[in-house]
Enzyme design. Structure first.
Site, short mmCIF file in Angstrom:
data_model
loop_
_atom_site.label_atom_id
_atom_site.label_comp_id
_atom_site.label_asym_id
_atom_site.label_seq_id
_atom_site.Cartn_x
_atom_site.Cartn_y
_atom_site.Cartn_z
N ASP A 130 41.21 4.45 -3.15
CA ASP A 130 39.86 4.49 -3.70
C ASP A 130 39.91 5.50 -4.85
O ASP A 130 40.15 6.69 -4.63
CB ASP A 130 38.89 4.96 -2.59
CG ASP A 130 37.48 5.22 -3.10
OD1 ASP A 130 37.25 5.12 -4.33
OD2 ASP A 130 36.61 5.53 -2.27
N TRP B 189 33.68 9.71 2.14
CA TRP B 189 33.98 8.36 1.66
C TRP B 189 35.21 7.79 2.37
O TRP B 189 35.25 6.60 2.70
CB TRP B 189 34.13 8.32 0.14
CG TRP B 189 32.85 8.71 -0.52
CD1 TRP B 189 32.62 9.82 -1.27
CD2 TRP B 189 31.59 8.02 -0.44
NE1 TRP B 189 31.30 9.86 -1.67
CE2 TRP B 189 30.66 8.77 -1.17
CE3 TRP B 189 31.16 6.84 0.19
CZ2 TRP B 189 29.31 8.39 -1.30
CZ3 TRP B 189 29.84 6.46 0.06
CH2 TRP B 189 28.94 7.22 -0.67
N LYS C 108 30.94 6.29 -12.29
CA LYS C 108 31.30 7.68 -12.62
C LYS C 108 32.04 7.75 -13.95
O LYS C 108 31.61 8.41 -14.89
CB LYS C 108 32.11 8.29 -11.50
CG LYS C 108 31.30 8.32 -10.20
CD LYS C 108 32.15 8.65 -9.02
CE LYS C 108 31.53 8.17 -7.74
NZ LYS C 108 30.18 8.71 -7.49
#
Ligand code: PMP
Length: 361
Positions: A173, A104, A197
């Protein structure tokens, strides 16, 4: 319908929602607040939606212990769209520093490269991303430093925040660990991520931005990629994902009612320690992540062979332990245990691991 067996969902994302939230959605679905219609059938500027929106914003700030110097925004497109948005909005002198801790982070770097010069100031790529690298003191000028707080695929997490000098904005992030632990949120200029999530459903993200970061840019940014338009229209530049915002509002409410971030953090420590202890006490299971970098929410581990791993997944599934397969980029197994996973889920997993080892170890 009663559950025939206890199901625990270890999916990395979209991930488990708290039962209480799902029950509330169900209870309110046909009749939101006595209106006789559902929440997705009302206007995003209606009094009822406005109230839930403002409550969500306030809860988010309170749970992060932030004041009104920060904007809370609900942004289209999940976390990945914001990889480009961060660069487009905040790379004013076209030079930014990034830390590479996995797929990511790499994606964030690749997107940002289209908009300026990116320097990867620390990376654990040579160690197959099995640790959080040390970040050197940064002497040159950068518009910001970007990190990925929790690396969902590789099971690593920052447990100490990098020290930044000269008011360098720190942007993170936080897709997979937002509100799963206490965070000195005021040390960040921005936290962003997807909701699916810890906070709700996929396809929508959050952006928590210090107001000082929101300055005019030299070039035009399309409205839906411009954080300033999200501020101006309170995340409703056009019709937003009202269901997504609603679910997040309920999850934030649930976090407050459950005892807040501190309580959830304690539970997340307990859950992850149970599983890591099981891994470390045997030669059958291995966790390749260096101690000190291990994630509390994504526990990544392996078995001696692919065949055993497949058998493990099949038998675990039969017993109601779902989605333990690791990410395709990494292989192995992964137990994702975000806020909605009760301690009993981690206990059931460790018991299953013991029994499986006894049979096949
Ligand atoms: N960052 C991290 C840390 C993630 O775990 C994910 C999704 N698993 C993403 C970004 C991408 O999120 P999205 O699919 O919402 O774009």
């Amino acid at each position: 319908m009663p559950k025939s067996k206890e199901i625990y969902n270890f999916s990395a994302g979209p991930a488990a929602l708290p039962d209480a939230v799902k029950q509330r959605i169900q209870a309110e679905w046909l009749d939101y607040q006595g209106l006789g219609v559902s929440v997705v059938e009302i206007g995003h500027r209606s009094v009822q939606f406005e109230e839930l929106y403002q409550q969500a914003v306030q809860s988010f700030l309170e749970l992060l212990e932030l004041n009104a110097d920060y904007e809370v925004l609900f942004v289209h497109g999940g976390a990945s769209m914001q990889f480009a948005m961060v660069a487009l909005n905040f790379m004013h002198s076209q030079k930014a520093a990034y830390v590479n801790t996995g797929m990511w982070a790499t994606n964030a770097i690749q997107e940002a490269r289209h908009y300026g010069q990116i320097e990867v100031v620390a990376s654990s790529e040579e160690q197959n991303f099995n640790q959080i690298p040390n970040i050197p003191k940064l002497n040159q000028h950068f518009d910001y430093l970007h990190i990925t707080l929790n690396n969902t695929i590789y099971g690593t997490e920052f447990h100490q925040l990098p020290e930044v000098q000269n008011n360098l904005p720190l942007i993170a992030d936080a897709s997979s660990n937002i509100l799963s632990r206490r965070l000195e949120a005021q040390r960040f200029s921005m936290l962003y991520g997807g909701m699916q999530k810890n906070l709700g459903v996929a396809g929508i993200g959050f952006a928590i931005i210090h107001k000082s970061l929101l300055r005019p840019t030299k070039t035009h940014i399309p409205a839906l990629l411009d954080y300033k338009s999200y501020v101006k229209y309170e995340s409703r530049c056009n019709t937003p994902n009202t269901f997504g915002i609603y679910v997040t509002a309920l999850v934030l409410d649930w976090i407050r009612q459950t005892g807040g971030v501190k309580k959830l953090e304690q539970q997340n420590i307990q859950k992850s320690e149970l599983v890591y202890a099981q891994i470390d006490s045997s030669d059958f299971y291995t966790c390749f992540v260096k101690i000190g970098s291990r994630s509390r929410v994504n526990v990544v581990f392996s078995l001696p062979s692919l065949e055993l791993e497949n058998q493990f997944i099949q038998q675990a599934t039969e017993q109601g332990l779902l989605f333990l397969k690791g990410h395709r980029a990494r292989g192995g197994l992964r137990a994702s245990m975000y806020n909605a996973m009760p301690i009993s889920g981690a206990k059931k997993l460790t018991k299953f691991m013991q029994a499986f080892e006894q049979q096949y170890g």
